[in-house]
Motif scaffolding. Structure first.
Motif, PDB file in Angstrom:
ATOM      1  N   TRP A   4      18.444  22.979  14.861  1.00  0.00           N
ATOM      2  CA  TRP A   4      19.040  21.693  15.196  1.00  0.00           C
ATOM      3  C   TRP A   4      20.328  21.538  14.415  1.00  0.00           C
ATOM      4  CZ3 TRP A   4      17.385  16.835  17.554  1.00  0.00           C
ATOM      5  CH2 TRP A   4      16.316  17.002  18.444  1.00  0.00           C
ATOM      6  N   GLN A  13      30.524  18.185  19.141  1.00  0.00           N
ATOM      7  CA  GLN A  13      30.679  19.305  20.070  1.00  0.00           C
ATOM      8  C   GLN A  13      31.775  20.277  19.668  1.00  0.00           C
ATOM      9  OE1 GLN A  13      28.450  19.928  22.115  1.00  0.00           O
ATOM     10  NE2 GLN A  13      27.400  17.976  22.367  1.00  0.00           N
ATOM     11  N   TYR A  70      12.433  20.150  28.725  1.00  0.00           N
ATOM     12  CA  TYR A  70      13.795  19.642  28.567  1.00  0.00           C
ATOM     13  C   TYR A  70      14.287  18.983  29.848  1.00  0.00           C
ATOM     14  CZ  TYR A  70      13.686  22.389  24.307  1.00  0.00           C
ATOM     15  OH  TYR A  70      13.338  22.900  23.084  1.00  0.00           O
ATOM     16  N   GLN A  99      14.606  15.572  32.415  1.00  0.00           N
ATOM     17  CA  GLN A  99      14.575  14.115  32.489  1.00  0.00           C
ATOM     18  C   GLN A  99      13.263  13.680  33.138  1.00  0.00           C
ATOM     19  OE1 GLN A  99      15.010  11.212  31.490  1.00  0.00           O
ATOM     20  NE2 GLN A  99      17.050  10.574  32.102  1.00  0.00           N
ATOM     21  N   TRP A 150      18.692  14.929  20.381  1.00  0.00           N
ATOM     22  CA  TRP A 150      19.479  16.177  20.325  1.00  0.00           C
ATOM     23  C   TRP A 150      20.968  15.856  20.194  1.00  0.00           C
ATOM     24  CZ3 TRP A 150      19.386  20.953  19.047  1.00  0.00           C
ATOM     25  CH2 TRP A 150      20.366  21.834  19.507  1.00  0.00           C
ATOM     26  N   ASN A 151      21.420  14.812  20.874  1.00  0.00           N
ATOM     27  CA  ASN A 151      22.799  14.364  20.684  1.00  0.00           C
ATOM     28  C   ASN A 151      22.757  13.156  19.767  1.00  0.00           C
ATOM     29  OD1 ASN A 151      22.613  15.637  23.569  1.00  0.00           O
ATOM     30  ND2 ASN A 151      24.737  15.806  22.948  1.00  0.00           N
ATOM     31  N   ALA A 176      27.062  10.203  34.097  1.00  0.00           N
ATOM     32  CA  ALA A 176      28.411  10.491  33.606  1.00  0.00           C
ATOM     33  C   ALA A 176      28.426  11.847  32.920  1.00  0.00           C
ATOM     34  CB  ALA A 176      28.845   9.404  32.633  1.00  0.00           C
ATOM     35  N   ALA A 177      29.576  12.492  32.947  1.00  0.00           N
ATOM     36  CA  ALA A 177      29.710  13.785  32.285  1.00  0.00           C
ATOM     37  C   ALA A 177      29.915  13.573  30.797  1.00  0.00           C
ATOM     38  CB  ALA A 177      30.891  14.546  32.871  1.00  0.00           C
ATOM     39  N   GLY A 178      29.232  14.374  30.009  1.00  0.00           N
ATOM     40  CA  GLY A 178      29.451  14.359  28.572  1.00  0.00           C
ATOM     41  C   GLY A 178      30.578  15.309  28.229  1.00  0.00           C
ATOM     42  N   PRO A 179      30.984  15.335  26.966  1.00  0.00           N
ATOM     43  CA  PRO A 179      32.033  16.278  26.592  1.00  0.00           C
ATOM     44  C   PRO A 179      31.508  17.710  26.626  1.00  0.00           C
ATOM     45  CG  PRO A 179      31.208  15.125  24.650  1.00  0.00           C
ATOM     46  CD  PRO A 179      30.517  14.522  25.841  1.00  0.00           C
ATOM     47  N   GLY A 180      32.356  18.666  26.891  1.00  0.00           N
ATOM     48  CA  GLY A 180      31.981  20.074  26.780  1.00  0.00           C
ATOM     49  C   GLY A 180      31.852  20.430  25.313  1.00  0.00           C
ATOM     50  N   ALA A 181      31.883  21.698  25.012  1.00  0.00           N
ATOM     51  CA  ALA A 181      31.740  22.116  23.624  1.00  0.00           C
ATOM     52  C   ALA A 181      32.786  23.165  23.295  1.00  0.00           C
ATOM     53  CB  ALA A 181      30.348  22.690  23.401  1.00  0.00           C
ATOM     54  N   SER A 212      21.780  10.790  24.378  1.00  0.00           N
ATOM     55  CA  SER A 212      21.177  12.039  24.846  1.00  0.00           C
ATOM     56  C   SER A 212      20.957  12.023  26.350  1.00  0.00           C
ATOM     57  CB  SER A 212      19.880  12.346  24.080  1.00  0.00           C
ATOM     58  OG  SER A 212      20.186  12.725  22.761  1.00  0.00           O
ATOM     59  N   TYR A 213      19.698  12.052  26.804  1.00  0.00           N
ATOM     60  CA  TYR A 213      19.420  12.194  28.243  1.00  0.00           C
ATOM     61  C   TYR A 213      19.919  11.023  29.085  1.00  0.00           C
ATOM     62  CZ  TYR A 213      16.855  16.549  27.811  1.00  0.00           C
ATOM     63  OH  TYR A 213      16.529  17.857  27.608  1.00  0.00           O
TER      64      TYR A 213
END
Lengths: 393, 821, 209
Positions: free
Chosen positions: B149, B154, B198, B200, B229-230, B408-413, B530-531
């Motif tokens: 963890w 990101q 993992y 939803q 996790w986020n 919605a889209a989260g940020p990439g990494a 997170s989710y």
């Protein structure tokens, strides 16, 4: 003491347009909370278009924009006014809405959207607020006029048909897709379909009879060359052979396998491989008019019977490409960059073809790929899985 | 004041001390800022988003982010992480390794004798070892794939940095799976078509509206939903509160199938179905037997949506090889639930809408695949899969699962993979017949038994002869099982490199230790919720990296520079440019659906909120049209019998779910005569795994006499003369530890709990030495769940305990100069 | 003592504090260590050893030096000792920060650190960013003390006494005790003991009657 109180009153009763507007509204709320009946009456009074455009923030911005749209002027002669969309038709919701509106009222009072520039800067936030509300009530106001049950899908365009039917099945909220239908969208937002455009750019043009091509994305299939009767959908990166070219339409042949449990609607690339080539409508899948049936055999790993079919259908004369290589490059880049957000990223050949759909579904929670890209990346992974990889692993 | 050491020394050159005195450490300050109160900044973490007041270069106070209505208590531990005396302050190298490199005396690992080196020297050593491995051995000798963890954010995602930089040098051994869900994530794709663990889950409002019964099968929502996790914002707790009200009004029944009264049960004031540890499968089989015999199962659902029921029924009826009918009477002997109660339970499940929520605990045990599979079979027999508030889920305790997704889209990494693989320095991909990817929990076996062939998920794995381990943001000396076995393994390793911010036991057993800064000493961004994908949070750097620590981005940039590929590594972008790039990518991805402000505005505001998502029902699409929306299983249907698994020919995971006796089990099971107590090592309530254990003040709020608590049953404790607050020695044939007794009615006879993540602090580096703090993995069994997943079996663990008499040795895990007596 | 002026005494005091600061700042390199085998270091230790209060600790240092000399790489051996005591963590060592000993939390950067920062700020000072250590590091405190002494070279300021009592003596004993628990050559344990002995003597000497 007396002096102080007197001065206090002078300040409060000083006439001011903005202040009295604010006090009137806020005062109405307070009264409403104390006296239910009174509140209701006050609410009805504010439930009119005049009330809404009484402040120039509304009349100069969103109201003029509305006048350019189909909700203002159309063949039917029915016009949607502000309260039709923005004040719920249900009494209790109405109160809730009024309470929320206080924020905008405050804005008006304090003048932070009193110019076009300031309004535009704040539009995103205000719009989001409205969209949230539409999302929460499943676009209740829209559905007062536009009801899924009374929609005639047959007069819609092919793409609209597919989308609207899907939406209707899930009773989807209208605003999910129709943002900006009555007013301009916030500046940093346009309705362009980014990835779709990128995928379309991979397509070649001018297809030759007898040649094989691959679809760049999911595409609708039809039974006829006029492209009117829906026959199903071709999946991304699916091989088709062009049989006929007629204007806007091409007739294609899809060599596929299908499972014969159920209606046999889903086409797969190869025997016992769950690589999706698309699906057919129940009618087409059950009819002998559009396909030639080949050998049948049972997949030992599932016990399901499979049947080879050669399907002949029509589609639009576009969105095909000559080789899958460019599609795979796009898919690989997407997989490498979008899918490294979590713990680890399995190599393409770590799983076999039929394991990838399950694993890939499990990975989608934190990556945001649209349906076309998802389908393409999944097919890429399956076609590079351990079943197709020579590399020892 | 003027500073005089330097000038003064010049005049003193003649005297003896002058030559012995070095340069001064103090200098005149630049015009000081007149800041008197400090500045509030916003940031995030697995424990939650928060605002921090930073004054005089120090984090002074922390308060929960206003959108988090149910912040966890653990926010109180954040400052203790940043300012922990366990911080790694400089690059350090184990002394004997520094002298002798690969020929060092590896039995000294863990003796805490290190030497400080400069960053330059540390990176050179790190690089030279990678180089030596690739040239002297090959890619099979380096394992640089284990992850844990990592801290949130990101840009600085530490696993990605490690993978990218080391990947630019050459290939290495990688892992598949993880320590939390190894068995679950492997079996479920065969059964329900995704990892499930993992995925939803059905939205809480739909569950609250439609479920009449909720079965919490070995899951503790209120405990585990505290971390995400986020960046977590605890939206689920609103629903737990509503659930509690509904239980009080008798609108919903919630029953925990659990040996222990969980935190959730105590919070909800809900019911418990006690069960003997590790015996979920017999209970489930007997439920299935009842449903079958009493004709209560949904035949139509099975016909339409599932395959292989007819191949499973004979096992249920005892007409297959084992000749045992799985009757409630049979199960009662094993699981400790009265046969009639089992029947009652089965009838209750079918009576109304029932949502089954399975936790991860029951798959972290030997044959952990079986209860997961069998639970899916039960849910299939109930026929409610795909209905709102019905069916089964395996993740409602995790990272806001069940809070509807915004979409919605989260940020990439930061990219994990090298951009130009052709520039990889060592292109050798010859693993000499060893496997390049191994199941995550089998690396210790690989070190101890290189070349051994094991079965895993349909493949044959040849365990590689690992010589070098690289860990970043990963603490295997917490999460792996059986410490003394690990010590043996580490004697065989030539080189161990660890990047971390705190002196975990993994660092102590390493050769090169590189100090990363904490996530609060760098700029970054993350998804929050997170989710639910609720929004994007800015992670403002609160303070500069302390001591000589560096960001992960800087550390691996240094390694890339050594490879002559710095620019390829960073793409010529700075930390802040990366933050902006990821943000802008997110704006682009969301432009059609969620308007977002420009970067500067976002960074100033600190967050973007996407609002609430839309309610959703798991597997509803499959239920609606199983052909088009088929599952990801080989057949596309629910597989009660898996021909694919059956063909593997495994002993401990066959074609359908089965009951297998465990190597050790309490309540009359194997080994319980000698070690009668089942030791449960679940996820902690006051930590995130081992993270935050080093937070001194916060640890003091739960530690008992400075030791990790062991939760004990009152009768068990009494019969051993143990009172609340006593120090207890817990032991079995694998190891021994000290822990502090907490006696509680929540624990039944024969059951004890030590939460995992307690830092390992052995008296010394020798094999068998007493652990002074209470790391349960000193006692656990390093045994694979089965040939299918090769996952960890931490919850298969029998122990004995006694009151510790005499002078207890000081806690060495973190210590502190204060004597602990 | 007739020849010795107050300023000379103070210069010696300051240089000794700076000497301790140097030893506790970082590891000795090869050249620096050599001076303790044959050079100025030997002279200094011999001089200090003659003072009865210092004899025991100096002998500890000397015996450690003998042990180290027998090793393959004496400077590395001593560096490892330094790390073991001051650099790893509080598990077995003695972190050289007042906060660890004086705060309830046992954390770094606690009030003692803030006090030092405030003290420095008031005088326009800061810790050398190259050093990048908390201001309550023992070496920083000793460096500052040396400066206090030199600033008032012809006398003994109230500030000086106050600083020793409030900022150093408050935690020195615990720190030295913590260092003593570590088992290695004993060089730095000796240095810490010597510092403690020296500062005890010094504070008596400068205290007004």
């Amino acid at each position: 003491m007396m002096k102080l109180i007197k001065r206090f009153w002078q300040i409060v009763s000083k006439p001011s347009v903005h202040l009295s507007f604010g006090l009137l509204t806020m005062g109405g709320f307070l009264a409403g909370i104390i006296f239910w009946g009174g509140f209701n009456t006050a609410l009805e009074a504010t439930n009119t278009e005049e009330f809404c455009i009484g402040c120039h923030e509304m009349s100069d911005n969103v109201y003029v924009e509305l006048q350019e749209t189909v909700h203002w002027q159309n063949r039917s002669g029915v016009r949607a006014t502000c309260p039709d969309c923005h004040v719920p038709h249900n009494w209790t919701d109405k109160i809730a809405r009024k309470m929320q509106a206080s924020k905008e009222v405050w804005s008006a009072v304090f003048g932070n959207i009193d110019t076009r520039e300031k309004f535009l800067a704040k539009r995103g936030e205000l719009a989001q607020h409205e969209w949230d509300r539409f999302t929460a009530n499943n676009s209740l106001e829209c559905k007062n006029c536009h009801n899924y049950n009374s929609m005639d899908f047959s007069i819609m365009s092919e793409r609209a048909q597919v989308q609207m039917k899907m939406a209707a099945e899930r009773d989807q909220s209208c605003i999910d897709c129709h943002k900006g239908i009555a007013h301009n969208l916030p500046d940093n937002m346009d309705s362009g379909e980014g990835t779709l455009a990128k995928l379309e750019a991979l397509a070649t043009s001018g297809y030759d009879k007898g040649q094989s091509y691959y679809s760049v994305r999911q595409l609708p299939l039809f039974t006829d060359k006029t492209l009117t009767t829906e026959a199903g959908q071709l999946n991304a990166a699916t091989k088709v052979t062009v049989l006929t070219v007629e204007g806007d339409a091409v007739q294609v042949e899809i060599d596929a396998w299908r499972k014969t449990k159920g209606f046999g609607r889903v086409m797969f690339e190869d025997f016992a491989m769950n690589i999706n080539d698309g699906f057919l409508t129940k009618e087409v899948a059950q009819s002998d008019d559009y396909m030639e049936k080949g050998e049948s055999k049972v997949d030992d790993l599932t016990g399901l019977p499979w049947q080879k079919v050669s399907v002949k259908l029509w589609m639009r004369n576009s969105s095909l490409t000559e080789s899958r290589d460019t599609l795979w490059t796009f898919a690989k880049t997407t997989y490498d960059s979008s899918c490294s957000v979590c713990h680890t990223q399995p190599a393409e050949n770590h799983f076999d073809t039929n394991t990838w759909p399950g694993m890939f579904n499990g990975m989608l929670s934190f990556v945001n790929l649209d349906g076309d890209t998802q389908a393409l990346v999944l097919k890429y992974l399956q076609k590079h899985s351990s079943d197709f990889s020579d590399e020892a692993h | 004041m003027s500073i005089s050491r330097r000038s003064f020394l010049k005049g003193l050159m003649a005297t003896s001390t002058a030559a012995l005195v070095g340069p001064g450490l103090i200098q005149a300050a630049n015009a000081a800022a007149s800041d008197t109160a400090g500045q509030w900044k916003v940031t995030g973490s697995h424990w939650g988003a928060f605002r921090a007041r930073v004054y005089a270069g120090k984090v002074q106070e922390i308060k929960a982010f206003e959108a988090d209505k149910y912040p966890t208590d653990m926010l109180k531990g954040i400052k203790g992480i940043i300012y922990s005396p366990s911080r790694i302050r400089y690059p350090m190298v184990r002394y004997d390794w520094y002298l002798n490199r690969e020929k060092s005396d590896t039995t000294q690992r863990g003796d805490n004798r290190f030497i400080r080196v400069t960053w330059d020297e540390a990176i050179t050593l790190f690089h030279d070892e990678l180089e030596r491995m690739q040239t002297q051995y090959g890619p099979w000798a380096i394992h640089a794939g284990s992850t844990g963890w990592r801290s949130t954010g990101q840009v600085h995602s530490c696993g990605n940095h490690m993978a990218r930089a080391i990947g630019m040098h050459g290939y290495t051994v990688n892992k598949v799976g993880d320590y939390s869900t190894g068995a679950g994530q492997t079996i479920m794709p065969y059964v329900l078509g995704t990892t499930e663990v993992y995925a939803q889950g059905t939205s809480w409002p739909l569950i609250l509206k439609n479920s009449k019964t909720i079965v919490l099968w070995g899951t503790d929502l209120a405990k585990n939903l505290q971390v995400g996790w986020n960046c977590e914002t605890h939206e689920s707790f609103e629903y737990l509160e509503q659930l509690k009200e509904k239980i009080a009004r008798k609108e919903i029944r919630v029953i925990s199938v659990d040996p222990v009264k969980s935190k959730t049960q105590n919070y909800l004031n809900s019911e418990q179905q006690y069960i003997n540890p590790q015996t979920d499968v017999p209970f489930m089989l007997a439920i299935a037997h009842t449903l079958y015999k009493e004709n209560l199962y949904d035949k139509k659902f099975i016909d339409t949506y599932a395959l292989g029921f007819e191949d499973f029924v004979p096992y249920l009826l005892g007409t297959t090889k084992d000749k045992i009918e799985k009757t409630p009477e049979w199960a009662e002997q094993i699981c400790g639930i009265k046969a009639d109660d089992i029947r009652e339970f089965a009838r209750m499940l079918v009576k109304e809408r029932t949502q089954i929520m399975v936790g991860w605990s029951i798959q972290r045990q030997q044959h952990g695949e079986q209860p997961y599979w069998m639970a899916a079979v039960l849910a299939t027999m109930l026929g409610q899969i795909g209905l709102p508030g019905g069916g089964i889920s395996y993740a409602h305790h995790y990272s806001s699962v069940g809070v509807s997704s915004t979409g919605a889209a989260g940020p990439g990494a930061f990219p994990r993979n090298p951009d130009k693989p052709e520039k990889r320095i060592h292109k050798n991909k010859d693993y000499k017949g060893y496997s390049s990817t191994i199941p995550v929990a089998r690396w210790v076996d690989a070190i101890l038994q290189p070349g051994k062939k094991i079965q895993a998920n349909g493949a044959t794995i040849t365990l590689p002869d690992l010589k070098m381990m690289v860990f970043s943001g990963c603490n295997p000396w917490h999460h792996h099982q059986d410490r003394n076995n690990m010590k043996k393994a580490f004697h065989k390793l030539e080189t161990v490199v660890t990047v971390d911010f705190t002196w975990t036991a993994t660092c102590r057993f390493s050769d090169i230790v590189l100090p990363a800064c904490t996530q609060w000493e760098r700029n970054d961004l993350d998804l929050y919720g997170s989710y639910s994908g609720r929004g994007i949070i800015a992670m403002h750097k609160l303070v500069d990296p302390l001591f000589q620590s560096k960001t992960d981005f800087e550390i691996f940039t240094l390694l890339a520079r050594k490879l002559g590929q710095e620019k390829d590594y960073t793409q010529g972008k700075s930390e802040m440019q990366w933050v902006k790039e990821l943000y802008d990518g997110c704006v682009e991805a969301n432009k059609a659906s969620f308007p977002m402000p420009d970067f500067e505005t976002f960074w100033k505001e600190g967050f973007v909120d996407f609002g609430k998502g839309k309610d959703w029902t798991r597997q509803a699409a499959f239920r609606e049209d199983p052909e088009i929306n088929s599952l990801g299983t080989p057949s596309g249907f629910i597989e009660i019998f898996s021909r694919k698994i059956d063909r593997y020919g495994y002993k401990e995971c066959q074609g359908h779910p089965m009951w297998f006796e465990k190597t050790e089990r309490s309540h009359g099971g194997p080994g319980s005569d000698k070690h009668p107590i089942w030791l449960q090592s679940c996820h902690p309530n006051k930590r995130l795994h081992s993270q935050m254990c080093d937070s001194e003040q916060f640890r003091a709020t739960y530690a008992v006499k400075g030791r990790e608590p062991i939760y004990l049953n009152p009768q068990d404790a009494k019969s051993r003369g143990i009172k609340d607050g006593d120090i207890v020695r817990v032991f079995n044939d694998r190891g021994q530890l000290l822990a502090g007794a907490v006696v509680s009615d929540n624990y039944p006879a024969g059951v004890a709990r030590i939460e995992e993540g307690a830092w390992y602090g052995p008296v010394d580096e020798k094999i068998g030495s007493l652990d002074t703090y209470g790391d349960p993995n000193t006692l656990t069994l390093d045994l694979a769940t089965s040939e299918l997943s090769q996952a960890t079996s931490a919850n298969t663990c029998q122990v004995q305990y006694e009151k510790f008499v005499g002078k207890a040795p000081a806690v060495t895990a973190f210590g502190g100069p204060k004597e602990i007596s | 003592m007739t020849e010795t002026t107050v300023s000379e005494i103070n210069e010696t005091r300051a240089s000794l504090y700076w000497w301790f600061a140097t030893l506790l700042t970082k590891e000795l390199d090869k050249e620096q260590l050599a001076m303790y085998f044959c050079g100025e270091g030997v002279t200094l230790l011999d001089q200090l050893e003659q003072e009865p209060d210092f004899t025991a600790s100096v002998q500890k240092i000397k015996s450690a030096l003998t042990t180290i000399l027998a090793m393959n790489k004496p400077e590395l051996e001593l560096a490892a000792d330094f790390s073991q005591i001051f650099l790893t963590d509080t598990k077995a060592g003695a972190p050289p920060y007042a906060s660890v000993y004086l705060s309830k939390s046992g954390q770094l950067f606690e009030q003692p650190h803030q006090d030092m920062i405030d003290l420095f700020k008031a005088q326009g000072l800061t810790v050398d960013p190259e050093f990048n250590e908390p201001a309550d590091h023992i070496a920083v405190q000793l460096d500052y003390l040396g400066n206090l002494i030199i600033q008032d070279v012809n006398g003994v300021s109230e500030a000086q006494i106050n600083f020793i009592e409030v900022h150093i003596l408050s935690w020195l004993e615990q720190f030295v005790k913590a260092a003593d628990k570590v088992n290695n050559s004993g060089f730095y344990q000796g240095v810490c003991q010597l510092l403690q002995a020296y500062i005890k003597q010094d504070i008596v000497a400068i205290m007004p009657d």
